[in-house]
Design an enzyme around this catalytic site. Structure first.
Site, short mmCIF file in Angstrom:
data_model
loop_
_atom_site.label_atom_id
_atom_site.label_comp_id
_atom_site.label_asym_id
_atom_site.label_seq_id
_atom_site.Cartn_x
_atom_site.Cartn_y
_atom_site.Cartn_z
N VAL A 165 -3.88 2.34 0.79
CA VAL A 165 -4.52 1.89 -0.45
C VAL A 165 -3.48 1.16 -1.30
O VAL A 165 -2.34 1.61 -1.41
CB VAL A 165 -5.10 3.10 -1.22
CG1 VAL A 165 -5.66 2.67 -2.57
CG2 VAL A 165 -6.16 3.79 -0.40
N THR B 186 0.81 -1.22 0.00
CA THR B 186 0.00 0.00 0.00
C THR B 186 0.84 1.27 0.00
O THR B 186 2.04 1.26 0.28
CB THR B 186 -0.92 0.02 1.23
OG1 THR B 186 -0.14 0.11 2.42
CG2 THR B 186 -1.81 -1.21 1.30
N ASP B 187 0.15 2.37 -0.28
CA ASP B 187 0.77 3.69 -0.16
C ASP B 187 0.58 4.20 1.27
O ASP B 187 0.07 3.47 2.13
CB ASP B 187 0.20 4.66 -1.20
CG ASP B 187 -1.30 4.88 -1.06
OD1 ASP B 187 -1.88 4.57 0.02
OD2 ASP B 187 -1.91 5.38 -2.02
N ALA B 188 0.93 5.42 1.52
CA ALA B 188 0.84 5.99 2.88
C ALA B 188 -0.59 6.03 3.40
O ALA B 188 -0.81 6.05 4.61
CB ALA B 188 1.45 7.39 2.90
N GLY B 189 -1.57 6.01 2.51
CA GLY B 189 -2.98 6.03 2.93
C GLY B 189 -3.59 4.66 3.12
O GLY B 189 -4.79 4.54 3.39
#
Length: 133
Positions: free
Chosen positions: A19, A14-17
């Site tokens: 997702v 995932t990314d920092a969010g």
């Protein structure tokens, strides 16, 4: 025949969010195809030793719902066309409710690795996929 393989979404996917990063859907689909081959008794390291490799020639993805950290999903895979030197897969990342997060059409070519040129898919692999369908 349909092959399914479970996918757990890890933090690294995932990314920092939280997702799933878009390119990781290709990784999920690749894992499912590899596991399908393994389930048929096809060992890719043996193929490589015989100068045979499978490479992605074309990939088309349709992102529908963002997959998120800690979800447990599964990849559904099927061969929609089997040619002399390539296979076309339809793959979908789904949840238990049948909601589709990403759908892809992936063209995989069989090559002679030393020459990086197309070659016929070995007969035993063709037979396994025909048996599975």
């Amino acid at each position: 025949m349909m092959f399914t393989w479970p996918i757990s979404i890890y933090y690294e996917d995932t990314d920092a969010g939280g997702v799933v990063y878009h390119s990781n859907y290709l990784n999920f689909f690749e894992r499912a195809r590899t596991e399908w081959l393994k389930s048929m008794g096809i060992v890719q390291s043996k193929l490589l030793a015989e100068d045979i490799a499978f490479v992605v020639k074309h990939a088309e993805l349709d992102f529908r719902i963002a997959a998120r950290f800690e979800q447990n999903l599964f990849v559904e895979s099927k061969v929609i066309e089997l040619k002399k030197a390539s296979l076309i897969f339809k793959q979908r990342l789904l949840d238990d409710n049948g909601d589709c997060y990403c759908e892809g059409t992936i063209v995989v070519a069989c090559i002679a690795l030393s020459r990086m040129r197309p070659r016929a898919i070995p007969l035993n692999i063709v037979q396994e996929f025909n048996r599975a369908s």
